[in-house]
Scaffold this motif. Structure first.
Motif, short mmCIF file in Angstrom:
data_model
loop_
_atom_site.label_atom_id
_atom_site.label_comp_id
_atom_site.label_asym_id
_atom_site.label_seq_id
_atom_site.Cartn_x
_atom_site.Cartn_y
_atom_site.Cartn_z
N PRO A 2 0.81 -1.21 0.00
CA PRO A 2 0.00 0.00 0.00
C PRO A 2 0.84 1.26 0.00
O PRO A 2 1.96 1.28 0.50
CB PRO A 2 -0.81 -0.12 1.31
CG PRO A 2 0.01 -1.02 2.18
CD PRO A 2 0.66 -1.98 1.25
N ALA A 3 0.28 2.31 -0.56
CA ALA A 3 0.98 3.59 -0.60
C ALA A 3 1.03 4.22 0.77
O ALA A 3 0.12 4.08 1.58
CB ALA A 3 0.28 4.54 -1.58
N ASP A 142 9.94 -0.80 -1.91
CA ASP A 142 8.95 0.05 -1.26
C ASP A 142 9.54 1.42 -0.92
O ASP A 142 8.86 2.45 -1.04
CB ASP A 142 8.38 -0.62 0.00
CG ASP A 142 9.46 -0.99 1.01
OD1 ASP A 142 10.60 -1.31 0.60
OD2 ASP A 142 9.16 -0.98 2.23
N GLY A 149 7.45 8.97 -4.87
CA GLY A 149 6.09 9.47 -4.69
C GLY A 149 5.98 10.81 -3.99
O GLY A 149 4.91 11.43 -4.02
N ILE A 177 4.61 4.23 -11.34
CA ILE A 177 3.98 3.40 -10.29
C ILE A 177 3.91 4.18 -8.98
O ILE A 177 2.88 4.20 -8.29
CB ILE A 177 4.76 2.09 -10.10
CG1 ILE A 177 4.73 1.26 -11.38
CG2 ILE A 177 4.17 1.29 -8.93
CD1 ILE A 177 5.74 0.13 -11.38
N HIS A 180 1.34 6.99 -9.15
CA HIS A 180 -0.01 6.43 -9.11
C HIS A 180 -0.42 6.07 -7.69
O HIS A 180 -1.55 6.37 -7.25
CB HIS A 180 -0.06 5.20 -10.02
CG HIS A 180 -1.37 4.50 -10.02
ND1 HIS A 180 -1.53 3.18 -9.63
CD2 HIS A 180 -2.61 4.93 -10.38
CE1 HIS A 180 -2.79 2.83 -9.76
NE2 HIS A 180 -3.47 3.86 -10.20
N ARG A 181 0.47 5.44 -6.96
CA ARG A 181 0.14 5.04 -5.58
C ARG A 181 -0.14 6.25 -4.70
O ARG A 181 -1.08 6.24 -3.88
CB ARG A 181 1.29 4.22 -5.00
CG ARG A 181 1.46 2.87 -5.68
CD ARG A 181 2.55 2.04 -5.03
NE ARG A 181 2.68 0.76 -5.69
CZ ARG A 181 3.36 -0.28 -5.19
NH1 ARG A 181 3.96 -0.17 -4.02
NH2 ARG A 181 3.43 -1.41 -5.85
N GLN A 182 0.67 7.29 -4.85
CA GLN A 182 0.46 8.46 -4.01
C GLN A 182 -0.74 9.29 -4.45
O GLN A 182 -1.39 9.94 -3.61
CB GLN A 182 1.73 9.30 -3.96
CG GLN A 182 2.91 8.59 -3.29
CD GLN A 182 2.60 8.17 -1.87
OE1 GLN A 182 1.84 8.83 -1.16
NE2 GLN A 182 3.16 7.05 -1.44
N ARG A 184 -3.50 8.02 -5.42
CA ARG A 184 -4.60 7.32 -4.74
C ARG A 184 -4.61 7.64 -3.25
O ARG A 184 -5.67 7.80 -2.64
CB ARG A 184 -4.47 5.82 -4.97
CG ARG A 184 -4.68 5.41 -6.43
CD ARG A 184 -4.38 3.94 -6.65
NE ARG A 184 -5.27 3.07 -5.90
CZ ARG A 184 -5.15 1.75 -5.84
NH1 ARG A 184 -4.15 1.16 -6.49
NH2 ARG A 184 -5.99 1.02 -5.15
N GLU A 238 3.43 -3.28 -14.47
CA GLU A 238 2.72 -2.55 -13.41
C GLU A 238 2.57 -1.08 -13.78
O GLU A 238 1.54 -0.45 -13.47
CB GLU A 238 3.45 -2.68 -12.08
CG GLU A 238 2.66 -2.10 -10.91
CD GLU A 238 3.33 -2.28 -9.56
OE1 GLU A 238 2.85 -1.68 -8.58
OE2 GLU A 238 4.34 -3.02 -9.47
N ALA A 242 -0.91 1.01 -14.15
CA ALA A 242 -1.14 2.27 -13.43
C ALA A 242 -1.65 3.34 -14.38
O ALA A 242 -2.60 4.08 -14.08
CB ALA A 242 0.14 2.74 -12.75
#
Length: 303
Positions: A2-3, A142, A149, A177, A180-182, A184, A238, A242
């Motif tokens: 998870p972000a 990670d 991010g 990637i 995109h996570r951040q 969200r 990935e 994204a």
């Protein structure tokens, strides 16, 4: 994984300029996030810092990575600041031959072949006692994503509301990637447009279909596109997922377009390399065919 809901360092630690370039595209506000202003000249500096912090915490004595140039410069400086030994594996003839990294205190290993060959050698070296693989898809992936991010949190602090689109360079796909996570994590719905070297990166050549590697001898490296060239993008699938999740797209830019974008940016006080200007090249190319509106943010990646 998870972000993280918060950046890994205070926002002002990542306060690279956000330059208003006006209407480079008619009817569209273009903002340039000049990530080349880090001391290393590379947008990968926050990721390198995050990896080194983890390595120090875990008791390692040396970080080893492969690079096309940008990540190596960032990692050499991050290691030096933390008192950590650093080994960088670089394809012969790429970047400045490792001069910047050596000056920052890193040991530079030159290998014949491609970036992928450098990755293989760095992984072999990382099996040395007390060394850690700091590559973008290594054990600290990670931390790499958290570092990349932070640009989202910096943009949120500067803009307050989401832009119409983000334009991001594509090599391995790591930055896409992470962003995109951040996005969200902060609740922003923003299309991501990835831009790479036309015909020389599998994320570009595969889009919008299924990811397919290119033949190792099927890419052409020049002085202008080096950091963007991969026959296998380490995190390509990935990254494509994204981009698709945000309703964005992937674009290619050739060397002529890279050079034109670089020269245009000089007028706005930014001095990236040609490859560092790829995201703007993609935006300009797309705008020639598709009307755009709103605020578009372009990330510069290296100088």
């Amino acid at each position: 994984m998870p972000a993280s809901p918060l950046p890994t360092a205070p926002i002002d630690a990542y306060a690279t300029p956000l330059i208003d370039a006006g209407e480079l595209v008619p009817g569209t506000q273009v903002l340039i996030k000049d990530e080349t202003r880090y001391a290393s000249g590379s947008h990968k500096e926050p990721a390198a810092r995050a990896v080194v912090a983890r390595a120090v915490s875990d008791g390692y004595r040396r970080v080893v990575i492969a690079t096309c140039g940008n990540y190596g410069r960032a990692m050499a400086m991050a290691c030096a600041a933390a008192g950590m030994a650093c080994t960088v594996v670089l394809p012969t003839g790429w970047s400045d031959g490792g001069a910047f990294m050596r000056a920052a205190g890193a040991d530079v290993h030159l290998v014949s072949g491609s970036y992928e060959d450098a990755v293989d050698e760095s992984r072999r070296l990382a099996r040395t006692d007390g060394w850690i693989d700091g590559n973008v898809d290594g054990p600290y992936v990670d931390a790499v994503f958290d570092g990349h991010g932070v640009v989202v949190h910096a943009l949120r602090a500067a803009l307050g509301e989401p832009p119409a689109a983000l334009w991001i360079p594509v090599g391995n796909g790591t930055t896409i990637i992470a962003v995109h996570r951040q996005l969200r994590a902060v609740g922003w719905s923003v299309p991501i447009h990835g831009v790479g070297s036309a015909a020389n990166n599998p994320v570009v050549t595969s889009w919008p279909g299924a990811y397919r590697m290119l033949p190792p001898d099927g890419v052409v490296t020049t002085d202008h596109n080096q950091p963007l060239v991969n026959w296998h993008a380490l995190q390509g699938p990935e990254a494509m997922a994204a981009v698709a999740d945000t309703a964005g797209a992937v674009h290619g830019a050739d060397d002529e377009e890279l050079l034109a974008a670089r020269d245009l940016l000089v007028r706005h006080g930014a001095r990236p390399t040609a490859s560092g200007a790829v995201a703007l090249a993609g935006l300009l190319g797309h705008a020639r065919e598709t009307p755009l509106t709103g605020t578009h943010v372009v990330l510069l990646s290296g100088r």
